[in-house]
Design a protein around this motif. Structure first.
Motif, PDB file in Angstrom:
ATOM      1  N   VAL A  79       0.758  -1.217  -0.119  1.00 35.98           N
ATOM      2  CA  VAL A  79      -0.055  -0.111  -0.059  1.00 35.98           C
ATOM      3  C   VAL A  79       0.718   1.182   0.024  1.00 35.98           C
ATOM      4  CG1 VAL A  79      -1.666   1.329   1.343  1.00 35.98           C
ATOM      5  CG2 VAL A  79      -2.124  -1.052   1.106  1.00 35.98           C
ATOM      6  N   LEU A  80       1.834   1.288   0.775  1.00 35.41           N
ATOM      7  CA  LEU A  80       2.761   2.463   0.884  1.00 35.41           C
ATOM      8  C   LEU A  80       3.612   2.470  -0.376  1.00 35.41           C
ATOM      9  CD1 LEU A  80       3.901   2.111   4.579  1.00 35.41           C
ATOM     10  CD2 LEU A  80       2.353   3.840   3.811  1.00 35.41           C
ATOM     11  N   LEU A 136      -1.893   9.717   2.443  1.00 37.20           N
ATOM     12  CA  LEU A 136      -2.406   9.490   3.596  1.00 37.20           C
ATOM     13  C   LEU A 136      -4.017   9.173   3.647  1.00 37.20           C
ATOM     14  CD1 LEU A 136      -0.375  11.369   6.309  1.00 37.20           C
ATOM     15  CD2 LEU A 136      -0.003   9.259   5.322  1.00 37.20           C
ATOM     16  N   LYS A 137      -4.560  10.080   2.796  1.00 40.25           N
ATOM     17  CA  LYS A 137      -6.076   9.827   2.627  1.00 40.25           C
ATOM     18  C   LYS A 137      -6.485   8.186   2.216  1.00 40.25           C
ATOM     19  CE  LYS A 137      -7.731  14.495   2.621  1.00 40.25           C
ATOM     20  NZ  LYS A 137      -8.399  15.554   1.721  1.00 40.25           N
ATOM     21  N   LEU A 138      -5.752   7.963   1.122  1.00 41.89           N
ATOM     22  CA  LEU A 138      -5.943   6.550   0.556  1.00 41.89           C
ATOM     23  C   LEU A 138      -5.335   5.760   1.486  1.00 41.89           C
ATOM     24  CD1 LEU A 138      -4.922   7.406  -3.291  1.00 41.89           C
ATOM     25  CD2 LEU A 138      -7.174   7.214  -2.085  1.00 41.89           C
ATOM     26  N   VAL A 139      -4.377   5.789   2.249  1.00 42.01           N
ATOM     27  CA  VAL A 139      -3.808   4.685   3.176  1.00 42.01           C
ATOM     28  C   VAL A 139      -5.084   4.567   4.112  1.00 42.01           C
ATOM     29  CG1 VAL A 139      -2.112   4.261   4.973  1.00 42.01           C
ATOM     30  CG2 VAL A 139      -1.444   5.236   2.559  1.00 42.01           C
ATOM     31  N   LEU A 161      -6.218   5.964  -7.448  1.00 41.61           N
ATOM     32  CA  LEU A 161      -4.859   6.221  -7.796  1.00 41.61           C
ATOM     33  C   LEU A 161      -4.424   6.671  -9.182  1.00 41.61           C
ATOM     34  CD1 LEU A 161      -3.075   2.866  -6.455  1.00 41.61           C
ATOM     35  CD2 LEU A 161      -2.734   5.229  -5.564  1.00 41.61           C
ATOM     36  N   ALA A 162      -5.472   6.510 -10.079  1.00 38.14           N
ATOM     37  CA  ALA A 162      -5.600   6.724 -11.354  1.00 38.14           C
ATOM     38  C   ALA A 162      -6.068   8.195 -11.520  1.00 38.14           C
ATOM     39  CB  ALA A 162      -6.340   6.203 -12.328  1.00 38.14           C
ATOM     40  N   LYS A 163      -6.576   8.904 -10.440  1.00 39.75           N
ATOM     41  CA  LYS A 163      -6.840  10.172 -10.491  1.00 39.75           C
ATOM     42  C   LYS A 163      -8.074  10.568 -11.295  1.00 39.75           C
ATOM     43  CE  LYS A 163      -2.598  12.559  -8.509  1.00 39.75           C
ATOM     44  NZ  LYS A 163      -2.119  11.303  -8.004  1.00 39.75           N
ATOM     45  N   THR A 164      -8.873   9.540 -11.473  1.00 41.20           N
ATOM     46  CA  THR A 164     -10.082   9.843 -12.050  1.00 41.20           C
ATOM     47  C   THR A 164     -11.020  10.767 -11.271  1.00 41.20           C
ATOM     48  OG1 THR A 164     -11.545   7.957 -10.835  1.00 41.20           O
ATOM     49  CG2 THR A 164     -10.196   7.512 -12.887  1.00 41.20           C
TER      50      THR A 164
END
Length: 325
Positions: free
Chosen positions: A126-127, A133-136, A189-192
Motif C-alpha cells: 500500500v505504501l 495518507l487519505k488513501l492509506v 490512484l489513477a486520479k479519475t
C-alpha cells in the motif's frame, strides 16, 4: 473460471500476467516451509479478480505510474490471500485451491502467524502504491470493516433465525468491502473524477454482494469438481448462508430437527438439509437476489465514461456473476 479469463480482456491482461512474478518476489519469509506454502497458494489458480477490477478502474484515468499500480494491485491480492489463510483456520479447512492448507499442514498457530505476516506485506505494498495518507486511511478503514464482517459471521454461526438484513451486513464487510476497495483504489490512484471514484466504490460493493451470494448458491447446488471445494462446507462449520436462511422460514420445525444437532450433523443429515433447501426454494430465492445485485452493478457501470474500460467492466461483471464455479 481461472486466470485464463483475462485473455478475453487485453486491456489488463499484460499487467495481471506480470503481477504473478511481482507477488512471488514480494513475499519474503525466513521460514522455508511456510514460505513455500504461501507461494503455492499464490500460484494455485486464484482468479485475480480484485487486482483485475483494480486495473480496469485504473484504466479510466492516467494519474499513476505503472509501478504504483502494480504495488496497488499486489496489495489487494495479498490482503485477500491473508484473509483466506485465516478463513481456513476458522473453518478448519483441509484444502484451498487444491492445495493443502497451512493450518492443516503446520497447525493453526503457524497459519495465524502466516496470515498476519501477509497483512504486513499488504501494508508495505500500500505504501509503495501511494503517499496520499487519505488513501492509506481508506485501506485501514476497509481492513477494519473486513475484520468486523468476519467477526459478525462468527456471531451468526448456528443461528437459525438469522435475517436477510443480518446476512447482508455481514457479507458487506466480509466479501463486498474488498471488491469495493479494489475498484475504488484503482480509480483513485489513477486520479479519475470524484464522481467516477464514488461509482467505483458502489459498483464494487454490488459486485461483491452478488459474488458472495453466488458462492453460497454453489455451496448448495454447485459441482465440487468445478468449485474445487466440498459442497456444503459452510453448513458443516455452522455458517448458515443465504439459501438456508431463506429456506428456513418455509419449514422452521423441519429444519430445526436437524440443525439443532449443530456440529454433530451426519453426512445423511447434511444431504437432507441440502434437499430441503432446494425444495423450499432457498436456492431459487438466492438466485433472484443475486440477479438484482448484478443488475444494480451493471446499471452503475453504464454511468461510467464510455470506452474500452467500461465495455470490459460490463463484460467481466456479466460473466463473473453468471458463473458455475
Amino acid at each position: 473460471m481461472d486466470r485464463q479469463l483475462w485473455q478475453q480482456f487485453p486491456i489488463v491482461a499484460p499487467q495481471l500476467t506480470a503481477l504473478q512474478g511481482y507477488l512471488l518476489d514480494a513475499i519474503q519469509l525466513d521460514n522455508p516451509p511456510i514460505h513455500h506454502k504461501i507461494l503455492a497458494l499464490l500460484e494455485s489458480g486464484g482468479k485475480f479478480l480484485r487486482p483485475g477490477y483494480f486495473y480496469l478502474f485504473a484504466s479510466l484515468g492516467t494519474g499513476a505510474t505503472p509501478g504504483q499500480l502494480q504495488a496497488g494491485a499486489a496489495a489487494l491480492e495479498i490482503l485477500h490471500v491473508g484473509t483466506l489463510i485465516h478463513d481456513d483456520v476458522i473453518d478448519d479447512s483441509s484444502t484451498r485451491r487444491g492445495v493443502r492448507t497451512i493450518q492443516m499442514k503446520y497447525g493453526q498457530r503457524n497459519a495465524i502467524y502466516a496470515g498476519d505476516f501477509m497483512f504486513t506485506v499488504y501494508f508495505n505494498q500500500v505504501l509503495k502504491s501511494t503517499s496520499d495518507l487519505k488513501l492509506v486511511q481508506i485501506h485501514i478503514d476497509a481492513m477494519h470493516r473486513i475484520l468486523q464482517g468476519e467477526l459478525a459471521q462468527m456471531a451468526l454461526n448456528y443461528q437459525e433465525k438469522t435475517t436477510l438484513a443480518e446476512y447482508l451486513r455481514e457479507v458487506a464487510g466480509k466479501t463486498a468491502e474488498l471488491f469495493s476497495l479494489s475498484c475504488f483504489q484503482g480509480a483513485a490512484l489513477a486520479k479519475t473524477s470524484p464522481e467516477v471514484q464514488q461509482l467505483a466504490k458502489k459498483i464494487g460493493e454490488a459486485i461483491g454482494i452478488a459474488y458472495q451470494i453466488l458462492d453460497d448458491i454453489l455451496d448448495y447446488a454447485g459441482d465440487p469438481a468445478k468449485t474445487r471445494k466440498p459442497v456444503l462446507e459452510d453448513l458443516r462449520s455452522g455458517v448458515y448462508s443465504l439459501p438456508l436462511i431463506l429456506a428456513i422460514p418455509e419449514a422452521p420445525k423441519d429444519f430445526h430437527r436437524l440443525l439443532k444437532k449443530k456440529h454433530d450433523l451426519t453426512a445423511a443429515d447434511i444431504t437432507t438439509i441440502q434437499e430441503m433447501v432446494l425444495a423450499h426454494h432457498g436456492v431459487a430465492a438466492s438466485h433472484q437476489l443475486a440477479k438484482e445485485k448484478t443488475e444494480e452493478a451493471l446499471s452503475l457501470i453504464d454511468r461510467l465514461p464510455a470506452g474500452d474500460p467500461q465495455t470490459a467492466l460490463r463484460q467481466l461483471t456479466t460473466k463473473l456473476l453468471n458463473r458455475d464455479h
